[in-house]
Structure formats: C-alpha cells, structure tokens
Design a protein around this motif. Sequence first.
Motif: not given
Length: 377
Positions: A2-5, A36, A42-43, A290, A294-295
């Motif tokens: 998972r990517r990190t935001v 988390n 997915d992050f 999600q 994109d944030d």
Amino acid sequence: MRRTVDIGFLFSTDGTYRHMGRNGLLGAQHALAEVNASGAFDFVLRATHVNPQGVLQGYGEGAARLIEQGVRHIFGTTTSASRKEIIPDLEQHASTLWYACPYEGYESSENVLYFGGCPNQTLIPLLRFALATFGKRALLVGSNYVWGWESNRIAREVITLAGGEVLKEKYMHLGATQVAELVQAVVSEPPAFVLNNLVGDSSYAFLHQLDAACQVGGLQLPVLSSNLAEAELTELGSLQNLRMLACGPFFEAADPAFCQRQTERHGRHVYSHLYAGSYSAVHLFARALQQCGDDDSATICAYLHQHPQQSVLGELRVSPRNNHSSLACHIAELQNGRFVIVHSEPQAVPADPYMTATDLTEFRQLSAPTPRLRIVK
C-alpha cells in the motif's frame, strides 16, 4: 504494497485549552489507527503532529512546516484565532483544514471543512432552551477574541428580540484566571442565566469561584456554554451551586454503544464532541481518498459535496455553498460528573454560518407579555 499518504495533526496539547486539543488529537489518532488496520483502503495514512502549545504564532509556523513536507490535509486547531491564522497558508498552497470545533460563524473558506457547529447549530438552540426555561435576564462573559465577541453579539441580539435584558457583558484575556471582579459582577445582580464564552483555564477559574460565591450567597445559577466539552470535566470537579448546560453535536450519552466500542478498541477515554469530530473527519478523508484516488484538496471536497457520509455525528452533508456540514444538536446538563441530555433538536440542523436563512422571529414571540388571569368577584 500500500502507498503512504501524509497528513498533519495541528493540535495544542499544552496551554490554556490543552484538554480540548488533547481530546481532539486522540480522536484523530484513533481514527488513523483504525484506517490503517482496515483492509478497505489501498493506502496507509502517516500523520505528523505539530503542537503549537497554545501560542498563536506556533499555528502558522506549524502549518507552514507541514505544507513544506508535502501535507495537503491538516486536521486540528481549536480556537478561531488559530484557525484564521493558518487560512492564508492553506489558500496559498491549495491545502485543506478539517476543523471540528464549534466556532462563532461568519466565515466560509474553500480551504476549510467545518464539522464543529456554527451558531445556528449550537448557540441559537441553546438560547431558545434557556430563555424558555430560565428567564430573560442574562449576563454574558467571554474570552477577549473573535469567539467571545461574536458569540455574545449574537446572544445579545437574540435576547433583545425576546424582550429580555443583558445585565452585563464582560471579557477576559485568553488564559487569564484573575476572576474575582467578574464573579462579583455576577452575584451582585444575579441573572436568570449566565452565558459563558470563556475558554480553557479562564473558564475553569470562573466556574469554580462562581460556584463558591453562589454557595456563600445561597444562589443556584444556570450557566450555559456552547463550547464546553466532556474532555474538560476533570478540571471542573463538583459544582454544587451551578446548573451547567452545554450544547454540541455529540455527547457520550448520545451514543453509548459507540463509546463502548471505542473503549474496547482503544481503552477508556473521554469521547467528547471534540473527539467525535476529529475522529469523523479522518474517517471521512480516508473514504473520500479511496474513492478519488488522489488527495488533491478540490477533488476531495467535491466528492464530499456530492456524497453524504455516515458517521458517529450522524449523516454528514457538506454544503458546496459554504463547506459546513449539517449537524445534530444536543443540549446536556452536568449531573453527578456526567453530561445528561435534556434536549435534542428533532433532526440535523443545516449550517447557516452567516445567519442569512435563520429565522429569529420565533424569539419575538417570547417578548409578548404573559397573559394574566384576572379574577372578578
């Protein structure tokens, strides 16, 4: 993998309103842990907490530091002064503040999402209840900044419309605790109720000394607040001569099942509206992220405008006109160390931050003289 935001937490856990900041931070941290641990995203969210220690300059510096680190979404600030301090940075860098504290209204920023309640969602229902229950002679106190000024201005207008009287209006510097003169002003001409817009240590000192003065004078006084939270009750202790009433979108008594679940997950804590607001904000952000992928702040806000979200605060509908959410309103009285709900609005109240759609004519009806029965012999 998972990517990190990256996100930011900007809460003062020291200083005069530390209890409010700590509880808001706790709600955000618990939501972060739940997001988390969930398999629904997915992050992974990674939060950096900056503690301005209740110093106004520290908020601007903290926000700038977070933005420099690539953070687009900041959760926190407590006072209106701290929120207003960072709005220029948010606007300049297309970032968003998720704000979960009550405030005085008369603001609408494209870079702030408001989840704490503005006056038509908090103060107006509280005054309606107080004028009908306690009477029309009021004394207004507040911290000497925009929260106190505007809240008391609105209260004065409403009380006057109702044919009531504001006996006195007094202010103290934020954090000041020398309240003897203020307490004397209250007990020398007791009102039907006191509206307390003091914040933090000033509020605690005022309430303790007013309680003691009422005991000496044999008084029982209602004291109302639209910003006092359950997280602050440890500072108040037992108040024997004051009827303490507060309002907000959440109290523990409003959803005991949620509080029990949180206790099982995270241990026993105080779950105030400050906690619930920050907790809900982080969960809402995660759901929107999600779906959007994109944030980008504008994209996240647009999603929330179009998709009402369920939360512990109820269904949150964020208005595209003003970035405020509809909210529940509960009025609760302090009894035996806990807030007990004595009134709830029948449905969520849409936000009206500029009071342009709020009908205050109902208060004029209270100004009509009470009919008297005349006995004729």
